[in-house]
Design a protein around this motif. Sequence first.
Motif, PDB file in Angstrom:
ATOM      1  N   ALA A 293       8.850   0.775   0.397  1.00 31.56           N
ATOM      2  CA  ALA A 293       8.446   1.563   1.559  1.00 31.56           C
ATOM      3  C   ALA A 293       9.376   1.296   2.716  1.00 31.56           C
ATOM      4  N   ARG A 294       9.680   2.345   3.450  1.00 31.96           N
ATOM      5  CA  ARG A 294      10.622   2.173   4.565  1.00 31.96           C
ATOM      6  C   ARG A 294       9.935   2.184   5.921  1.00 31.96           C
ATOM      7  N   GLY A 295       8.629   2.123   5.939  1.00 25.52           N
ATOM      8  CA  GLY A 295       7.934   2.014   7.222  1.00 25.52           C
ATOM      9  C   GLY A 295       7.553   3.347   7.808  1.00 25.52           C
ATOM     10  N   ALA A 296       6.710   3.265   8.835  1.00 20.63           N
ATOM     11  CA  ALA A 296       6.181   4.480   9.442  1.00 20.63           C
ATOM     12  C   ALA A 296       7.253   5.175  10.265  1.00 20.63           C
ATOM     13  N   ARG A 297       7.139   6.484  10.357  1.00 21.67           N
ATOM     14  CA  ARG A 297       8.128   7.301  11.067  1.00 21.67           C
ATOM     15  C   ARG A 297       8.104   7.042  12.571  1.00 21.67           C
TER      16      ARG A 297
ATOM     17  N   CYS B 180       0.852  -1.186   0.000  1.00 20.47           N
ATOM     18  CA  CYS B 180       0.000   0.000   0.000  1.00 20.47           C
ATOM     19  C   CYS B 180       0.886   1.234   0.000  1.00 20.47           C
ATOM     20  N   THR B 181       0.640   2.139  -0.926  1.00 21.20           N
ATOM     21  CA  THR B 181       1.485   3.330  -1.024  1.00 21.20           C
ATOM     22  C   THR B 181       0.717   4.590  -0.666  1.00 21.20           C
ATOM     23  N   LEU B 182      -0.413   4.414   0.059  1.00 22.02           N
ATOM     24  CA  LEU B 182      -1.185   5.608   0.413  1.00 22.02           C
ATOM     25  C   LEU B 182      -0.515   6.418   1.518  1.00 22.02           C
ATOM     26  N   CYS B 183       0.462   5.827   2.235  1.00 18.41           N
ATOM     27  CA  CYS B 183       1.274   6.623   3.150  1.00 18.41           C
ATOM     28  C   CYS B 183       2.636   5.959   3.274  1.00 18.41           C
ATOM     29  N   ALA B 184       3.483   6.524   4.077  1.00 19.18           N
ATOM     30  CA  ALA B 184       4.859   6.047   4.144  1.00 19.18           C
ATOM     31  C   ALA B 184       4.979   4.700   4.848  1.00 19.18           C
TER      32      ALA B 184
END
Lengths: 254, 417, 272, 648
Positions: free
Chosen positions: D416-420, D57-61
């Motif tokens: 994707a590198r995952g959530a901050r 999913c690319t809707l957020c980081a």
Amino acid sequence: MSATQKTSRTPRRYGMVIDLDRCTGCGACVIACAAENNVAPGAARENDRNSISLLRVFTLNNPTAAGRRTAFLPMMCMQCEHETPCVTVCPQQAVELDVLSGIVEQMPQRCLGCRYCMTACPYHARSFNWGDPSWPAGMEATLNPAVAPRMRGVVEKCDFCQSRLHAAQDAAAVNGSLDPGIYTPACVEACPTQAITFGDWNDPEGALAKSGETFAWLEGLGTQPKVRYRSGQNWLHEMAERGGAAPAKEERHG
Amino acid sequence: MADMAWVPTTMLDRKFVPRGVTRCTPARFSLWLTPWCLLLGLGLWAAYLCLRDGLLHTNMDNRFAFGLWIFLDLAIIAFGGGAFFSGVLLYFFKLKELNAVIRSAVLIGFLCYSGAVTVLAIDVGQPLRAWFTFWHPNAHSMLTEVTFCITLYLCVLAVEYLPVLLRNRQFRKIPSFLVFEWELHKLIPVLAGIGAFLSFFHQGSLGGLYGVLRGRPFAFRESFGIWPTTFFLFVLSAMAVGPSFLLIMTRVAEWVTRKRLVLESVYVRLARVSGWMLTFYVLLKSIDTMVWLNSTSRRGGFLPWEYYSWEPFGVWILFVEIGLFGFVPALWLMRAGKVNTSWLIAPALLACAGVALNRYVLTVQTLSLATLPFDEFLSYTPSWQEVAVFGGVVAYGVIVYSVLYRYTRLFPQEQER
Amino acid sequence: MFPGVNGFHWSPVHIIFLSAFGLVLSVLLVTLAVAFFRTLRDVRSGRAGAIAWHCDFEDLPRQERLCRHAFEGAAPGRLCDRGFDCRDCETHPKFATIETRWPVTLPAGLEYPETRLYHRGHTWVEPQPDGTALIGLDDLGARVFGAPEVVELPAPGTKLSVNGAAWRMMRNGASVSVRSPLEGEVIAHGAPGGQWQLRVKPEAGERAFRHLLSGAEAHAWVNAETDRLMILLSSTPTGAALADGGALVADLHQALPDAPWDEVSAAMFLNC
Amino acid sequence: MAIGRRELLGLAGGAAVGGALSPVPWKLLDDSAIWTQNWSWTPTPVRGPVTEKFGLCTLCAAGCGVKARCGSAGVFGVAPAAEHATGGGALCPVVYGAHQLPYHPRRLRTAIVNGHAVETKEAIAEVARRLEAAGAKAAILDERPGRIVSALYDRIARAKGGTVVTLAQVEDRSLRTMEDLAGMGPGTLGYDFEHAALILSVGAPLLDSWGSTGRMSRLWSRRVETGKPVFVHAGSHWSRTAQLADRALILRPGSEAALVAALAGKLAIEPAAEITGLSPASLSDLALRLREQAPALVVGGGEAASSGLPEATERMIAALNVAIGALGRAGGIVMRRPLTGAPQPPQYLDRVPDHSLDLLVHEASSAGIVAPEALLRRKLAAKGTLVRLSAFLPEAFGPNDVLIPSTTFLEGAEDARGARDAAVETWSYSDGLSSVPASALPPAEFAAQLAEALQVKVESYEELRKARAAAIVAAKRGHVYRHAGGERAEATDLEKFEAAMAEGAVWVDEPVEPGPLRAKIDAVDWSAGRPEQPSLIAVASSPRGSLSVLPAVPLASKLDRETRLYAVPGEVRMNPRTARELNLRPGDSVLVSTPFGETRGRVRCDAAAIPGQLELGACGDGSQLVLEAMGAAEPGAGPTQAAQIRRS
């Protein structure tokens, strides 16, 4: 289907227990349900009363000041067991209670759109196709091939993702069994907090039997809904026990 | 040129007007019909819109699944109940005075029923599948009973009205028509009998429609056998209000045509019958209301007075229905013969209003009230299409009634004033 | 409901329900069928005429259904309920004995000879020594219709029944069916334009002529009929021309061509 | 035998009766039911074999794993990948309808330069020309830094003297401040919610639109089961988090600083209570709990649809965390190692001086992050060029804009590198499940073509991806989680690593052993102003994942218009009592104005709304004006805005 086959399948009473304390009201179940069942995106005219919603999430406000202020209540067809209101009223057998699954089945191809079942349903769990469903050009490619889109003028409702039940039956049949077992409806799959437990009320070892103390909405009507709820919040129990709406003074004129 | 065009019309028109009565000129008659035809046209356009695009033209919605159409259907079918009840009174209880209005009653019944069925055909989402009810009947459903009864009763009414049509001046020139009419007329009590049977069941099952709604505690009632009390109350109220409606319609017809159509004694008879039936109905309705409020509703977990805590549906609506529109006209109508006959239209109107209110309450208030404790009270305003379709049906009734009044003898006692 | 229909299963409730409605439907259809077959029977057995008169009579306006004894004053305002057929009427003999209350003079110029008997449909009957009877239009009837363009007489041998259709006349678009004053068999036609139209052999029996009017009684009736004619004509714009109290012209049709003759003649000849 | 009329009639009658007794007419009648069902304008789904594939999913980081159900016509359904290490079987609501995004009516199908449709090649050449001309006054806005394509942007920008910038995301703001105070580089700290006993969110919508849905959902479920962690929410309006939290403290708008200062003991309870509108007892109780119910931590950052808390307040929150010992403690704010091989996170766009850029390349491909239009425009000089790589036609575009059609959900290769907010770094990639439309450029392709047009020599996307994989394997850190079976493997063999990743696995770094960290908090200014008390405040709401410059997922109408879970775009939701006080009726057209802008809408009364608040829907079309009015482009403008409303 012959009579012998019928009797050899274990009768199930599929149902749900929804944990209201886990529900965050995010709405994932709502969209997953709509996508699974080929519900068209809301046209410009559509609102909470004239759209197709097989599953809705209500926002409940705690009338007492103490405790949590809000709870979210996912509601779909409750699959009533006893004197199922919609089944008895349908003039042409477009709604039937399947004895083998306990699911209240809706047959849109036989429905003439009289909407009597909608007035009969105490949970307002039924939607009517007020117009033709329409998707933006090309979006038909995203339709679920296992579910036929409904046409205008017919009533529809949640049937516990019957296409998934049929898929489970087919899968079981490949293994020589007639028992589809427990499958997963779309909303159950989508719930990020696992607030919805799906199972078989007939199974004493199943997940529903282990769900502890549950309650249902409008139990006093005696329809024995197979979708039940669980919560540790007292105000929700009190609200569920109270039939009918006694409006707060200021809301009466709304 | 205009004259040339008028003469043949006039002559043709005269050929169909029954002898011995006077009718206004065709021009005047056309003038009377014009607004009604316009209304009918508007109704047809609205109906076409609904059939073309679906019911999104209405303001009904998932929660207000029944609206103006169902309410008015119920009301006009109750009013049309005068047809069957007059038949019963005339042919079985031998109230000969009613001969003066029976043709009009049958015609009104036919118009009410056919109008209601037309509206229903637009009201359902898939009119093309309306026949499925005969095909896959669910015998447990009140609506199945309603569908079967109304369809059959419509046929019965049509057959009952056939003799009046066959007596038209032009039709009667064919001798076998007149003979058929005569033979059929001799069998009318049979038709009145099955008409009464069908009418009884469908007026009842229309009431049952709401009484069985377990999921709507506001409408749900105790059952006798397989029928809830509303079944019987609807039958009674239709019987009570049918003669009243007939009285009103005859008075209106007298007023529009400026003729004396029936003898005063007929009015008195109609009013008395209506009064007695209404008294009986209102008494039973009061008992039913008490049982419902104190027992049925409570068992379902609903505190009865909460139903009346939503504006504008206060308790007043209950008192208006039973008192002002119930007991008051009942007592007044029963005194017919002792009070001025020309005022009897007032209690008759009250009685009709009472039954209409009853149907309104069961349709609209039932749907307005929330069942779920957190749910909100709903309101609904019909769209112009809904109003127009209904207006079209009223226009259809007026047009057919006017035409048949002009060309057949609806009132055997018709006299010039 | 039937083989090939998916998912339908019979239950006792269905059987009861569908039987009940099947029964009602069959009663309705049987009723229609019975009426239909009875109609066939009536038409074939020749009762059609009598039945048609019965229906017509019921639909006659009130003022045309007055009892014969109402004209002479014995029973003012009394309505006939037997289709102008006094042959079996129980009250007729009683009224017949009552003296006429007021003297009657025939309207000027009209001739109603005492030798003839008159029928309410404006025909006269003249019994002949040979046992037959002649039938013709009475004076008022002849003046109203004048000279018909077409006359359709029944063929000799035709059975006539009282109040049934005897013959048809047409003039200028107006068409009437003349009611038969007698029951019997047509023997001969009169000469075209002649006095009488039909020679009939009436049925036997002393009551065969009882329903016909004669003498002063006939004059009283003609008086009333003349009044009725005046009213019928005066309800039209041309009516004023008649109300002069003078003698009736021989051919009203010709004198007042714009009057609604179709309606007026129908009313006078008891057509519906 | 002579055949007369009688015989023919008999034959017809017999045929009718005989036919009626056969099943044929009944079957035909019954089948007509099916004919009435098959109307040409009711679409029929294409039947065929159904397969399940794993995608990203690319809707957020955060890059949650999704399981896509594919039929012969394409993806027809999205399900969570139950064993995904970051998604964890939980997805945002809108993801379930995101597979319809490729068919959105606003899908951009051609490149646009200065308002004219052009060939994509020409558009790229034009961008290259302007980028060359802009030199140092050019920037590339990378909404999800840390991806492979981020390295390409970095190369391109560096080669031409420009910079790469990013947006200050909600999860990012507090952590960056903390990192600054601790003297650590960006991306080196994360929250360890899993071991926390109490979490205080100061305006952060932890249970709604914050962090990665999977992580927060799991945390929420665990709280229901075990009672831990306890969620305390302090904010100026009844956000969904406030509604769900164990304890919600409703502050006067703008009084967050006073609350934090009081909790840190830098402001006496009494004045703080007066400023915040809370009771002194609840304030002191919370202050006590923060210290005794260890480990506790405080999260700031604010709402997604706002610009967050003022910088000074964020510094106070960081200092409060230090004061209660949350920094460097398990269950607090912990150190994490930056992803091997990833470039340094770029600076924030809002720190770029206004009107300083001649060219801004906004990479908005398939992302669902707030990039307020007003913020982008403000950074551009007059006649500056805004280049957008987007799958959709934006609500508005300027005369100098360049639009390049791009890919959206499940289209094209992405990583994707995952959530901050995560305590550890993750990495996953996918080659895309849906075919890329002919006119669309995936970001990697866009970067490659741009580099080629600029004659900058860069590695290919595949080479860079391989290089990063090799670096991870070489570092011998973390584990690889497969979606399908949920099994976990060591990341030791490059070939196996790549094979697993190609099937939708996710690599998860191992956590750093918590150890004491130091931060300089002496310089933190604890002065808390006394905010004005507006009589009416405006707030914005939006379901997680839908808050974006992109048009809403078509089925999102089910959430706002049709179940009323969120405020409806174009509607101003308010309590009936507020409406009465304002003399407004449902359906009235109104104009809501705040210090930052104004937006139009229609009044909707809802008993669930809080008196004195106007809820504005910020999802889908029309959301830009709402975001602007909420001050989303103004750093530190706060989660609520004083509002005025009038009929329009």
